[in-house]
Structure formats: structure tokens, C-alpha cells
Design a protein around this motif. Structure first.
Motif, PDB file in Angstrom:
ATOM      1  N   HIS A 107     -37.791 -10.890 -73.304  1.00  0.00           N
ATOM      2  CA  HIS A 107     -37.145 -11.374 -74.483  1.00  0.00           C
ATOM      3  C   HIS A 107     -36.041 -10.601 -74.819  1.00  0.00           C
ATOM      4  O   HIS A 107     -35.966  -9.353 -74.653  1.00  0.00           O
ATOM      5  N   ALA A 108     -35.086 -11.276 -75.051  1.00  0.00           N
ATOM      6  CA  ALA A 108     -33.734 -10.582 -75.423  1.00  0.00           C
ATOM      7  C   ALA A 108     -32.975 -11.006 -76.541  1.00  0.00           C
ATOM      8  O   ALA A 108     -33.121 -12.257 -77.037  1.00  0.00           O
ATOM      9  N   GLU A 109     -32.214 -10.213 -77.121  1.00  0.00           N
ATOM     10  CA  GLU A 109     -31.164 -10.672 -78.411  1.00  0.00           C
ATOM     11  C   GLU A 109     -29.867 -10.520 -78.036  1.00  0.00           C
ATOM     12  O   GLU A 109     -29.422  -9.706 -77.183  1.00  0.00           O
ATOM     13  N   GLY A 110     -29.213 -11.582 -78.543  1.00  0.00           N
ATOM     14  CA  GLY A 110     -27.741 -11.869 -78.231  1.00  0.00           C
ATOM     15  C   GLY A 110     -27.500 -13.279 -78.086  1.00  0.00           C
ATOM     16  O   GLY A 110     -28.250 -14.127 -78.091  1.00  0.00           O
ATOM     17  N   ALA A 111     -26.034 -13.374 -77.846  1.00  0.00           N
ATOM     18  CA  ALA A 111     -25.592 -14.666 -77.579  1.00  0.00           C
ATOM     19  C   ALA A 111     -25.664 -15.192 -76.216  1.00  0.00           C
ATOM     20  O   ALA A 111     -24.878 -14.609 -75.330  1.00  0.00           O
ATOM     21  N   PHE A 112     -26.384 -16.115 -75.824  1.00  0.00           N
ATOM     22  CA  PHE A 112     -26.694 -16.653 -74.389  1.00  0.00           C
ATOM     23  C   PHE A 112     -25.712 -18.034 -74.561  1.00  0.00           C
ATOM     24  O   PHE A 112     -26.065 -19.206 -74.724  1.00  0.00           O
ATOM     25  N   ASP A 113     -24.486 -17.906 -73.915  1.00  0.00           N
ATOM     26  CA  ASP A 113     -23.691 -19.048 -73.666  1.00  0.00           C
ATOM     27  C   ASP A 113     -24.092 -19.770 -72.343  1.00  0.00           C
ATOM     28  O   ASP A 113     -24.574 -19.291 -71.520  1.00  0.00           O
ATOM     29  N   ALA A 142     -23.368  -8.614 -70.504  1.00  0.00           N
ATOM     30  CA  ALA A 142     -22.925  -9.667 -71.454  1.00  0.00           C
ATOM     31  C   ALA A 142     -23.224  -9.049 -72.881  1.00  0.00           C
ATOM     32  O   ALA A 142     -23.050  -9.918 -73.978  1.00  0.00           O
ATOM     33  N   GLY A 143     -23.566  -7.766 -72.785  1.00  0.00           N
ATOM     34  CA  GLY A 143     -23.918  -7.207 -74.380  1.00  0.00           C
ATOM     35  C   GLY A 143     -25.308  -7.645 -74.748  1.00  0.00           C
ATOM     36  O   GLY A 143     -25.600  -7.683 -76.168  1.00  0.00           O
ATOM     37  N   ILE A 144     -26.205  -8.264 -73.850  1.00  0.00           N
ATOM     38  CA  ILE A 144     -27.537  -8.558 -74.428  1.00  0.00           C
ATOM     39  C   ILE A 144     -28.535  -7.431 -74.671  1.00  0.00           C
ATOM     40  O   ILE A 144     -28.535  -6.632 -73.662  1.00  0.00           O
ATOM     41  N   ARG A 145     -29.366  -7.496 -75.506  1.00  0.00           N
ATOM     42  CA  ARG A 145     -30.105  -6.445 -75.934  1.00  0.00           C
ATOM     43  C   ARG A 145     -31.500  -6.689 -75.447  1.00  0.00           C
ATOM     44  O   ARG A 145     -32.050  -7.640 -75.896  1.00  0.00           O
ATOM     45  N   LEU A 146     -32.307  -5.862 -74.681  1.00  0.00           N
ATOM     46  CA  LEU A 146     -33.672  -6.417 -74.162  1.00  0.00           C
ATOM     47  C   LEU A 146     -34.452  -5.823 -75.241  1.00  0.00           C
ATOM     48  O   LEU A 146     -34.463  -4.777 -75.459  1.00  0.00           O
ATOM     49  N   ARG A 147     -35.754  -6.740 -75.424  1.00  0.00           N
ATOM     50  CA  ARG A 147     -36.603  -6.339 -76.363  1.00  0.00           C
ATOM     51  C   ARG A 147     -38.072  -6.000 -75.447  1.00  0.00           C
ATOM     52  O   ARG A 147     -38.751  -5.317 -75.677  1.00  0.00           O
ATOM     53  N   SER A 148     -38.126  -6.822 -74.707  1.00  0.00           N
ATOM     54  CA  SER A 148     -39.400  -6.648 -73.703  1.00  0.00           C
ATOM     55  C   SER A 148     -39.435  -7.227 -72.448  1.00  0.00           C
ATOM     56  O   SER A 148     -38.534  -8.263 -72.226  1.00  0.00           O
ATOM     57  N   LEU A 149     -39.837  -6.798 -71.562  1.00  0.00           N
ATOM     58  CA  LEU A 149     -40.176  -7.415 -70.120  1.00  0.00           C
ATOM     59  C   LEU A 149     -41.492  -7.424 -69.639  1.00  0.00           C
ATOM     60  O   LEU A 149     -41.985  -6.415 -69.689  1.00  0.00           O
ATOM     61  N   GLU A 150     -42.209  -8.535 -69.285  1.00  0.00           N
ATOM     62  CA  GLU A 150     -43.388  -8.513 -69.125  1.00  0.00           C
ATOM     63  C   GLU A 150     -43.679  -9.344 -67.580  1.00  0.00           C
ATOM     64  O   GLU A 150     -43.005 -10.416 -67.416  1.00  0.00           O
ATOM     65  N   ARG A 151     -44.423  -8.813 -66.733  1.00  0.00           N
ATOM     66  CA  ARG A 151     -44.756  -9.557 -65.379  1.00  0.00           C
ATOM     67  C   ARG A 151     -46.183 -10.116 -65.737  1.00  0.00           C
ATOM     68  O   ARG A 151     -47.124  -9.818 -66.153  1.00  0.00           O
ATOM     69  N   LEU A 152     -46.015 -11.666 -65.389  1.00  0.00           N
ATOM     70  CA  LEU A 152     -47.023 -12.515 -65.755  1.00  0.00           C
ATOM     71  C   LEU A 152     -47.875 -12.686 -64.377  1.00  0.00           C
ATOM     72  O   LEU A 152     -47.445 -12.692 -63.481  1.00  0.00           O
TER      73      LEU A 152
END
Length: 92
Positions: free
Chosen positions: A12-18, A59-69
Motif C-alpha cells: 500500500h503506497a501513497e503518491g502519484a502513479f503515472d 518516484a517520491g512514493i510513500r510506503l504505508r505497508s508491505l505484506e507477504r501473502l
């Protein structure tokens, strides 16, 4: 020795994904959500994961969480305790 299966991740990440950034993320599926995106898919190893994280950082994206499924349990279950996410990170 057999090849290891890929790690299945959700980020889950915050920022602009072009479009260019989405294309660089390869096999990861990108689902846009308000203020960012949910990335989901396989990475072959830690090196590929670090490459994805580095690209997001550039890209200046801020990570909110990383989950291994789908990770197999490596410890016996503790009654009443839910498994935790792999990591919760915040990049400044």
C-alpha cells in the motif's frame, strides 16, 4: 535443488502513479485508490523486492505497508493472536 517460488506481496503506497511508473513495476498489478495505489503480485527474490522499493522511493512514493501473502507459518499459532504484516514502513 529446485527453484524457490516467488514471494506474493501486497504493498500500500501513497503518491502519484503515472503510466511510466506502472510500466516499470513489471509484474505487479497496480490498483489505484484515493491518494495512491495498492500493488499486488509476485517478486522472485529479495533483490527484485529492493528494486521495486527503490523505484518507488525515486518516484517520491510513500510506503504505508508491505505484506507477504500466502506465507507458510514458521511458528506455531498462538491462540487469540493474529499473524502480523511483514513490515509497516514510512519513508521520509
Amino acid at each position: 535443488m529446485g527453484e524457490r517460488p516467488p514471494l506474493e506481496l501486497r504493498i500500500h503506497a501513497e503518491g502519484a502513479f503515472d503510466e511510466a511508473l506502472v510500466a516499470e513495476l513489471g509484474r505487479l498489478e497496480v490498483r489505484h485508490v484515493p491518494g495512491g495505489a495498492i500493488l499486488h503480485g509476485p517478486v522472485m527474490d529479495a533483490a527484485e523486492l529492493w528494486g521495486v522499493l527503490h523505484r518507488l522511493h525515486r518516484a517520491g512514493i510513500r510506503l504505508r505497508s508491505l505484506e507477504r501473502l500466502g506465507a507458510p507459518d514458521t511458528h506455531p499459532a498462538t491462540p487469540g493472536v493474529e499473524p502480523a504484516e511483514v513490515a509497516e514502513v514510512e519513508v521520509r
